[in-house]
Design a protein around this motif. Structure first.
Motif, PDB file in Angstrom:
ATOM      1  N   ILE A 175     -21.104  17.126 -39.102  1.00  0.00           N
ATOM      2  CA  ILE A 175     -21.389  17.208 -40.810  1.00  0.00           C
ATOM      3  C   ILE A 175     -19.058  17.347 -40.987  1.00  0.00           C
ATOM      4  O   ILE A 175     -18.755  18.707 -39.992  1.00  0.00           O
ATOM      5  N   GLN A 176     -18.652  16.583 -41.798  1.00  0.00           N
ATOM      6  CA  GLN A 176     -17.123  17.075 -41.741  1.00  0.00           C
ATOM      7  C   GLN A 176     -16.719  18.758 -41.723  1.00  0.00           C
ATOM      8  O   GLN A 176     -17.291  19.698 -42.419  1.00  0.00           O
ATOM      9  N   PRO A 177     -15.721  19.393 -41.264  1.00  0.00           N
ATOM     10  CA  PRO A 177     -15.741  21.152 -41.109  1.00  0.00           C
ATOM     11  C   PRO A 177     -15.257  21.758 -42.833  1.00  0.00           C
ATOM     12  O   PRO A 177     -15.789  22.409 -43.387  1.00  0.00           O
ATOM     13  N   GLU A 178     -14.755  20.391 -43.662  1.00  0.00           N
ATOM     14  CA  GLU A 178     -14.438  20.801 -44.703  1.00  0.00           C
ATOM     15  C   GLU A 178     -15.126  20.869 -45.891  1.00  0.00           C
ATOM     16  O   GLU A 178     -15.531  21.664 -46.664  1.00  0.00           O
ATOM     17  N   THR A 179     -16.900  19.847 -45.235  1.00  0.00           N
ATOM     18  CA  THR A 179     -17.570  19.973 -46.345  1.00  0.00           C
ATOM     19  C   THR A 179     -18.183  21.450 -46.243  1.00  0.00           C
ATOM     20  O   THR A 179     -18.813  21.720 -46.671  1.00  0.00           O
ATOM     21  N   ARG A 185     -18.269  15.846 -35.331  1.00  0.00           N
ATOM     22  CA  ARG A 185     -17.203  16.334 -36.254  1.00  0.00           C
ATOM     23  C   ARG A 185     -16.775  17.652 -36.842  1.00  0.00           C
ATOM     24  O   ARG A 185     -15.575  17.625 -36.623  1.00  0.00           O
ATOM     25  N   ALA A 186     -17.702  18.560 -36.502  1.00  0.00           N
ATOM     26  CA  ALA A 186     -17.680  20.056 -36.346  1.00  0.00           C
ATOM     27  C   ALA A 186     -18.109  20.444 -35.442  1.00  0.00           C
ATOM     28  O   ALA A 186     -18.627  20.586 -34.810  1.00  0.00           O
ATOM     29  N   ILE A 189     -25.597  23.194 -41.596  1.00  0.00           N
ATOM     30  CA  ILE A 189     -24.843  21.963 -41.329  1.00  0.00           C
ATOM     31  C   ILE A 189     -25.017  21.389 -40.611  1.00  0.00           C
ATOM     32  O   ILE A 189     -24.300  20.144 -40.022  1.00  0.00           O
ATOM     33  N   GLY A 190     -25.715  20.385 -41.004  1.00  0.00           N
ATOM     34  CA  GLY A 190     -26.349  19.198 -41.403  1.00  0.00           C
ATOM     35  C   GLY A 190     -27.734  19.196 -40.913  1.00  0.00           C
ATOM     36  O   GLY A 190     -28.415  19.778 -39.971  1.00  0.00           O
ATOM     37  N   PHE A 191     -29.016  18.085 -41.692  1.00  0.00           N
ATOM     38  CA  PHE A 191     -29.701  17.436 -41.061  1.00  0.00           C
ATOM     39  C   PHE A 191     -30.836  18.822 -40.963  1.00  0.00           C
ATOM     40  O   PHE A 191     -31.879  18.813 -40.196  1.00  0.00           O
TER      41      PHE A 191
END
Length: 108
Positions: free
Chosen positions: A68-72, A53-54, A8-10
């Motif tokens: 991170i964007q939900p779509e990503t 973002r999400a 979910i990022g980082f």
């Protein structure tokens, strides 16, 4: 249910099977959800100080913030073969022995 970790990022990961909902944080109801989770102590901020973002809601009631964007995140989850498992009642489809032989031959 598949519980493969999803990035979910980082470098932060959550089990994919625990995700109930994933939304953007633009609406007032989502902002209220974040505030209520913060007050209850069930908010997990995985943004590393960046813009949220999400917003991910887990089955445990935790609210997780991601940069991170939900779509990503959804695209990363699409790489998980859980649709095949659901179609077979939660069981991984069997692998044909000829498929294994072909994979082995390709590696030689």
């Amino acid at each position: 249910m598949w519980n493969k970790p999803v990035n979910i990022g980082f470098g932060n990961m959550i089990p994919s099977g625990r995700i109930v909902a994933m939304v953007s944080n633009d609406s007032a109801p989502v902002k209220r959800l974040i505030q209520e989770a913060r007050e209850k102590g069930s908010l997990i901020d995985a943004t590393q100080g960046r813009r949220t973002r999400a917003v991910i809601v887990a089955d445990s009631g935790h609210v997780i913030l991601s940069a991170i964007q939900p779509e990503t995140i959804a695209n990363r989850m699409a790489d998980i073969p859980w649709q095949a498992a659901e179609a077979t009642g939660g069981k991984i489809p069997p692998v044909e022995s000829k498929d294994v032989a072909l994979i082995s031959e390709e590696r030689l």
